[in-house]
Scaffold this motif. Structure first.
Motif, PDB file in Angstrom:
ATOM      1  N   GLU A  74       0.822  -1.208   0.000  1.00  0.00           N
ATOM      2  CA  GLU A  74       0.000   0.000   0.000  1.00  0.00           C
ATOM      3  C   GLU A  74       0.857   1.260   0.000  1.00  0.00           C
ATOM      4  O   GLU A  74       0.543   2.250  -0.657  1.00  0.00           O
ATOM      5  CB  GLU A  74      -0.940  -0.023   1.204  1.00  0.00           C
ATOM      6  CG  GLU A  74      -2.251   0.713   0.973  1.00  0.00           C
ATOM      7  CD  GLU A  74      -2.182   2.172   1.382  1.00  0.00           C
ATOM      8  OE1 GLU A  74      -2.992   2.964   0.872  1.00  0.00           O
ATOM      9  OE2 GLU A  74      -1.322   2.527   2.211  1.00  0.00           O
ATOM     10  N   MET A  75       1.986   1.226   0.732  1.00  0.00           N
ATOM     11  CA  MET A  75       2.872   2.385   0.782  1.00  0.00           C
ATOM     12  C   MET A  75       4.100   2.204  -0.118  1.00  0.00           C
ATOM     13  O   MET A  75       4.593   3.162  -0.706  1.00  0.00           O
ATOM     14  CB  MET A  75       3.316   2.652   2.221  1.00  0.00           C
ATOM     15  CG  MET A  75       2.174   3.033   3.149  1.00  0.00           C
ATOM     16  SD  MET A  75       2.679   3.070   4.892  1.00  0.00           S
ATOM     17  CE  MET A  75       3.943   4.325   4.856  1.00  0.00           C
ATOM     18  N   GLY A  76       4.593   0.971  -0.229  1.00  0.00           N
ATOM     19  CA  GLY A  76       5.855   0.728  -0.913  1.00  0.00           C
ATOM     20  C   GLY A  76       5.764   0.468  -2.401  1.00  0.00           C
ATOM     21  O   GLY A  76       6.781   0.434  -3.092  1.00  0.00           O
ATOM     22  N   GLY A  77       4.550   0.251  -2.910  1.00  0.00           N
ATOM     23  CA  GLY A  77       4.369   0.149  -4.349  1.00  0.00           C
ATOM     24  C   GLY A  77       4.576  -1.218  -4.965  1.00  0.00           C
ATOM     25  O   GLY A  77       4.553  -1.347  -6.192  1.00  0.00           O
ATOM     26  N   ALA A  78       4.766  -2.268  -4.153  1.00  0.00           N
ATOM     27  CA  ALA A  78       4.929  -3.601  -4.732  1.00  0.00           C
ATOM     28  C   ALA A  78       3.611  -4.048  -5.368  1.00  0.00           C
ATOM     29  O   ALA A  78       2.541  -3.861  -4.773  1.00  0.00           O
ATOM     30  CB  ALA A  78       5.347  -4.604  -3.662  1.00  0.00           C
ATOM     31  N   PRO A  79       3.645  -4.650  -6.552  1.00  0.00           N
ATOM     32  CA  PRO A  79       2.414  -5.166  -7.156  1.00  0.00           C
ATOM     33  C   PRO A  79       1.735  -6.164  -6.217  1.00  0.00           C
ATOM     34  O   PRO A  79       2.375  -7.089  -5.700  1.00  0.00           O
ATOM     35  CB  PRO A  79       2.904  -5.836  -8.436  1.00  0.00           C
ATOM     36  CG  PRO A  79       4.174  -5.124  -8.774  1.00  0.00           C
ATOM     37  CD  PRO A  79       4.813  -4.831  -7.448  1.00  0.00           C
ATOM     38  N   GLU A 205       4.190  -9.848 -14.946  1.00  0.00           N
ATOM     39  CA  GLU A 205       4.860  -8.907 -15.848  1.00  0.00           C
ATOM     40  C   GLU A 205       4.539  -7.451 -15.507  1.00  0.00           C
ATOM     41  O   GLU A 205       5.176  -6.534 -16.043  1.00  0.00           O
ATOM     42  CB  GLU A 205       4.404  -9.185 -17.291  1.00  0.00           C
ATOM     43  CG  GLU A 205       4.781 -10.544 -17.821  1.00  0.00           C
ATOM     44  CD  GLU A 205       6.206 -10.612 -18.332  1.00  0.00           C
ATOM     45  OE1 GLU A 205       6.872  -9.546 -18.330  1.00  0.00           O
ATOM     46  OE2 GLU A 205       6.652 -11.696 -18.724  1.00  0.00           O
ATOM     47  N   TRP A 206       3.590  -7.245 -14.639  1.00  0.00           N
ATOM     48  CA  TRP A 206       3.036  -5.907 -14.359  1.00  0.00           C
ATOM     49  C   TRP A 206       4.030  -5.066 -13.581  1.00  0.00           C
ATOM     50  O   TRP A 206       4.529  -5.477 -12.539  1.00  0.00           O
ATOM     51  CB  TRP A 206       1.744  -6.093 -13.573  1.00  0.00           C
ATOM     52  CG  TRP A 206       0.934  -4.874 -13.297  1.00  0.00           C
ATOM     53  CD1 TRP A 206       0.780  -3.786 -14.095  1.00  0.00           C
ATOM     54  CD2 TRP A 206       0.133  -4.657 -12.127  1.00  0.00           C
ATOM     55  NE1 TRP A 206      -0.088  -2.906 -13.508  1.00  0.00           N
ATOM     56  CE2 TRP A 206      -0.495  -3.398 -12.302  1.00  0.00           C
ATOM     57  CE3 TRP A 206      -0.137  -5.399 -10.979  1.00  0.00           C
ATOM     58  CZ2 TRP A 206      -1.361  -2.877 -11.351  1.00  0.00           C
ATOM     59  CZ3 TRP A 206      -1.000  -4.894 -10.031  1.00  0.00           C
ATOM     60  CH2 TRP A 206      -1.606  -3.624 -10.206  1.00  0.00           C
ATOM     61  N   ASN A 207       4.268  -3.873 -14.066  1.00  0.00           N
ATOM     62  CA  ASN A 207       5.126  -2.918 -13.367  1.00  0.00           C
ATOM     63  C   ASN A 207       4.391  -1.580 -13.238  1.00  0.00           C
ATOM     64  O   ASN A 207       4.626  -0.647 -14.012  1.00  0.00           O
ATOM     65  CB  ASN A 207       6.449  -2.731 -14.109  1.00  0.00           C
ATOM     66  CG  ASN A 207       7.312  -3.965 -14.014  1.00  0.00           C
ATOM     67  OD1 ASN A 207       7.705  -4.381 -12.931  1.00  0.00           O
ATOM     68  ND2 ASN A 207       7.595  -4.584 -15.153  1.00  0.00           N
ATOM     69  N   PRO A 208       3.482  -1.510 -12.275  1.00  0.00           N
ATOM     70  CA  PRO A 208       2.655  -0.295 -12.131  1.00  0.00           C
ATOM     71  C   PRO A 208       3.479   0.922 -11.667  1.00  0.00           C
ATOM     72  O   PRO A 208       4.543   0.780 -11.101  1.00  0.00           O
ATOM     73  CB  PRO A 208       1.630  -0.682 -11.064  1.00  0.00           C
ATOM     74  CG  PRO A 208       2.274  -1.796 -10.308  1.00  0.00           C
ATOM     75  CD  PRO A 208       3.133  -2.526 -11.272  1.00  0.00           C
TER      76      PRO A 208
END
Length: 208
Positions: A74-79, A205-208
């Motif tokens: 939620e804070m760190g951005g990991a998918p 493969e997702w890199n948001p």
């Protein structure tokens, strides 16, 4: 492509099937209840089977896990991918067996499915279409298709822009929610054959 996936074990998920499906699409999966492994993971998958209340209490019952999920995803951005009740736990609260707080990452509440036609059976069980919302077309993970559902409660999101896909069971039901790097699917990709495996492969493969 970073594929160290933390599959969260909190006593409430279809872990074996989800683990096998992730392995099948090339993920390096670690089934874990260790917050430190979660903090180092590239991606996080939160499964869930059963009631919202039981799953929420189970997740809260793993020392440090909610904090680790919040820090890394939620804070760190990991998918992040929530599956079935794992998606529902993203909501502000669930109303199954009384009101229970959720993670609150995507505002909304999880309510009982009440079809307008009494001939429509609950739970919503079996194969059904996943229809992409116009604003979510082209999302790297969620695509049109047919998936396997099994649920009696549905995610009522406050912001329509958080709804990535819908399905229909006598009324429109949310099939997927997304906010930034946070993704949830109401259907079971591990039971959805080729469509489900392709969804998991796109998640890797997702890199948001």
């Amino acid at each position: 492509m970073a594929n160290r996936v933390a599959l969260i074990d909190y006593g409430a998920g279809n872990l074996h099937s989800v683990h096998n499906a992730l392995n099948a699409v090339g993920a390096d999966v670690k089934v874990t209840a260790d917050p430190e492994i979660v903090r180092k993971a590239d991606r996080i998958v939160l499964p869930g089977v059963g009631s919202f209340k039981a799953c929420a209490h189970g997740l809260e019952g793993v020392p440090g896990m909610v904090d680790a999920l919040t820090e890394r995803a939620e804070m760190g951005g990991a998918p992040f991918l929530g599956i079935c009740v794992g998606m529902q736990l993203l909501a502000s609260r669930g109303l199954e067996h009384g009101a229970t707080p959720g993670l609150g990452w995507i505002p909304g509440e999880v309510r009982l499915i009440i079809p307008s036609d009494p001939a429509i059976k609950v739970p919503h069980m079996g194969w059904n279409d996943v229809a992409i919302m116009p604003h979510a077309r082209g999302h790297p993970v969620v695509e049109e298709g047919e998936a396997y559902f099994l649920h009696s409660y549905h995610f009522a999101a406050e912001d329509p822009h958080h709804i990535a896909a819908m399905t229909d069971h006598g009324e429109g039901l949310v099939a997927s929610v997304v906010r930034g790097n946070i993704l949830g699917v109401q259907f079971h990709p591990e039971k959805s054959q080729a469509y489900g495996l392709e969804t998991l492969a796109r998640f890797l493969e997702w890199n948001p």
